[in-house]
Scaffold this active site. Structure first.
Site, mmCIF file in Angstrom:
data_model
loop_
_atom_site.group_PDB
_atom_site.id
_atom_site.type_symbol
_atom_site.label_atom_id
_atom_site.label_comp_id
_atom_site.label_asym_id
_atom_site.label_seq_id
_atom_site.Cartn_x
_atom_site.Cartn_y
_atom_site.Cartn_z
ATOM 1 N N ARG A 128 1.569 -7.013 0.416
ATOM 2 C CA ARG A 128 0.204 -7.466 0.633
ATOM 3 C C ARG A 128 0.159 -8.079 2.422
ATOM 4 O O ARG A 128 0.878 -8.128 3.277
ATOM 5 C CB ARG A 128 -0.340 -8.992 0.040
ATOM 6 C CG ARG A 128 -0.251 -8.310 -1.298
ATOM 7 C CD ARG A 128 -0.765 -9.502 -2.059
ATOM 8 N NE ARG A 128 -0.944 -9.101 -3.609
ATOM 9 C CZ ARG A 128 -1.265 -9.086 -4.790
ATOM 10 N NH1 ARG A 128 -1.992 -10.609 -4.406
ATOM 11 N NH2 ARG A 128 -1.617 -9.353 -5.752
ATOM 12 N N HIS A 129 -0.905 -7.929 3.194
ATOM 13 C CA HIS A 129 -1.932 -7.810 4.286
ATOM 14 C C HIS A 129 -2.287 -9.542 3.454
ATOM 15 O O HIS A 129 -3.567 -9.585 2.652
ATOM 16 C CB HIS A 129 -2.276 -7.106 4.978
ATOM 17 C CG HIS A 129 -2.659 -7.558 6.207
ATOM 18 N ND1 HIS A 129 -3.537 -9.160 6.659
ATOM 19 C CD2 HIS A 129 -2.523 -7.342 7.263
ATOM 20 C CE1 HIS A 129 -4.427 -8.932 7.641
ATOM 21 N NE2 HIS A 129 -2.684 -8.061 8.665
#
Length: 403
Positions: free
Chosen positions: A246-247
């Protein structure tokens, strides 16, 4: 201020650059070993510089013995970052070899080393001495913690600086053991910063005629790569944890499971998310209050991922990648390294040329393309230990060049 380099020397550098890359005509003396220094000098070589690799007699760079070994019994690891260099074995404690080394210093533009701070001084070649004797020489030192500070004398390997920098704390998945990144980015990032610093120092020298000491610490190179984690602490007072694929500030930005494999999707903006929802056949996702804005999507990432994977499960990754590409949504397959090497984009650009006389081994070239030039069709072969002694001795004595 000293006068800039002009006349025959400047003409030699410019003419050589026109023939073989922007750094052609520059000579790099490489005292480094294993990875951070050799990777830095590999990049300088790929940009056109001539690199003289100084190795320990009888043993050489310890990376010559690193696995995996090729069918020729040579280290493929060593080959990947040392192809094209010229090797000479010198005992830095023997008077005759020190005399040769000092002849080379007089002809070199750059000296690269990755000893612990203080070792070069003990050998008698600290920056103070070099600056007085060879004022135009650029010295680049790569170390674990830099030339100053309470940790300067500590040994450091890649995993040490990844752990100490906080990089490992944001790598992997929550509730899993600590994970190092799959590549030695502690060494490699320091090498890239050193390469950049060396070129800046050479540019400065073109104006002043004087070299300088470029000091790069692996720990600081890792800290410089924490582009999102440090602002997160600044704004929240809390350290971020591992976030997998994820970011921290964008969603959907993750790896997603399809019917047969994973793919990655990066559709953080409202426009791209709307396009993604259309591809999935779920336009109502855009008006769902949980997903109607970037902050909401980040807050509800788990629920959003479930919705996306419910749709992706109906078809294989190839089907979805085709639709996502057509809709302009950034996405890609989850390649392993072998699959990446067979990718048509990778093949078309030629980033992985074959090493000459290397049993078919391919290695990545420095990924910078200048106008009028492409990547080389073949990389020069790997030097044997002390293979170029005669050539280098002639160069040191001013009786020839390194070609």
């Amino acid at each position: 201020m000293d006068a800039p380099i002009t006349g025959p020397q400047a003409l030699m550098v410019r003419d050589a650059a026109a023939r073989g890359g922007p750094l052609a005509g520059f000579v790099v003396l490489d005292l480094s070993r294993v990875l951070s220094g050799p990777y830095c000098t590999m990049m300088l070589h790929d940009l056109g510089a001539s690199v003289i690799k100084v190795e320990q007699p009888g043993v050489g760079d310890e990376a010559r013995h690193f696995l995996p070994m090729s069918s020729r019994g040579e280290s493929a690891y060593f080959a990947a970052v040392n192809r094209g260099k010229k090797s000479i074995a010198l005992d830095m404690k023997a008077d005759a070899d020190r005399a040769v080394f000092e002849q080379l210093l007089a002809r070199a533009d750059v000296l690269v080393e990755n000893f612990r701070p203080g070792v070069l001084d003990k050998l008698g070649y600290g920056f103070g001495w070099l600056e007085e004797k060879y004022p135009s020489l650029v010295l680049a030192s790569i170390s674990g913690f830099g030339q100053t500070g309470p940790y300067r004398a500590r040994p450091a390997y890649d995993v040490v600086v990844q752990a100490m920098s906080g990089m490992m704390s944001i790598t992997g998945h929550a509730d899993s053991p600590p994970a190092r990144t799959g590549s030695s980015i502690g060494d490699l990032s320091a090498a890239m910063f050193a390469c950049s610093g060396i070129q800046a120092a050479l540019l400065q020298r073109s104006r002043t005629g004087r070299g300088c000491h470029v000091d790069v610490a692996m720990l600081e190179a890792q800290i410089a790569l924490l582009e999102g984690a440090i602002p997160h602490v600044f704004c929240t007072g809390v350290s971020p944890g591992p976030i997998g694929a994820r970011h921290s500030g964008s969603a959907p930005f993750d790896a997603f499971r399809c019917a047969d494999a994973y793919l990655v999707i990066a559709a953080g903006s409202d426009h791209l998310f709307s396009a993604l929802a259309g591809v999935l056949g779920r336009p109502a996702l855009v008006s769902d209050p949980r997903f109607s804005s970037r902050p909401s999507r980040v807050l509800h990432q788990d629920a959003l991922k479930r919705c996306i994977e419910e749709s992706l499960a109906s078809a294989p990754a190839g089907h979805w990648l085709s639709l996502l590409d057509e809709a302009g949504v950034p996405a890609g397959p989850m390649n392993d390294v072998k699959a990446m090497m067979a990718d048509p984009q990778v093949a078309s650009r030629g980033i992985l040329p074959e090493i000459e006389a290397g049993d078919g081994q391919r290695a990545p070239v420095t990924p910078i393309v200048f106008s009028g030039h492409g990547y080389p069709a073949r990389l020069p072969r790997v030097p044997g230990l002390d293979e170029h002694r005669e050539l280098i001795m002639r160069f040191a004595e001013g009786r020839g060049n390194l070609d």
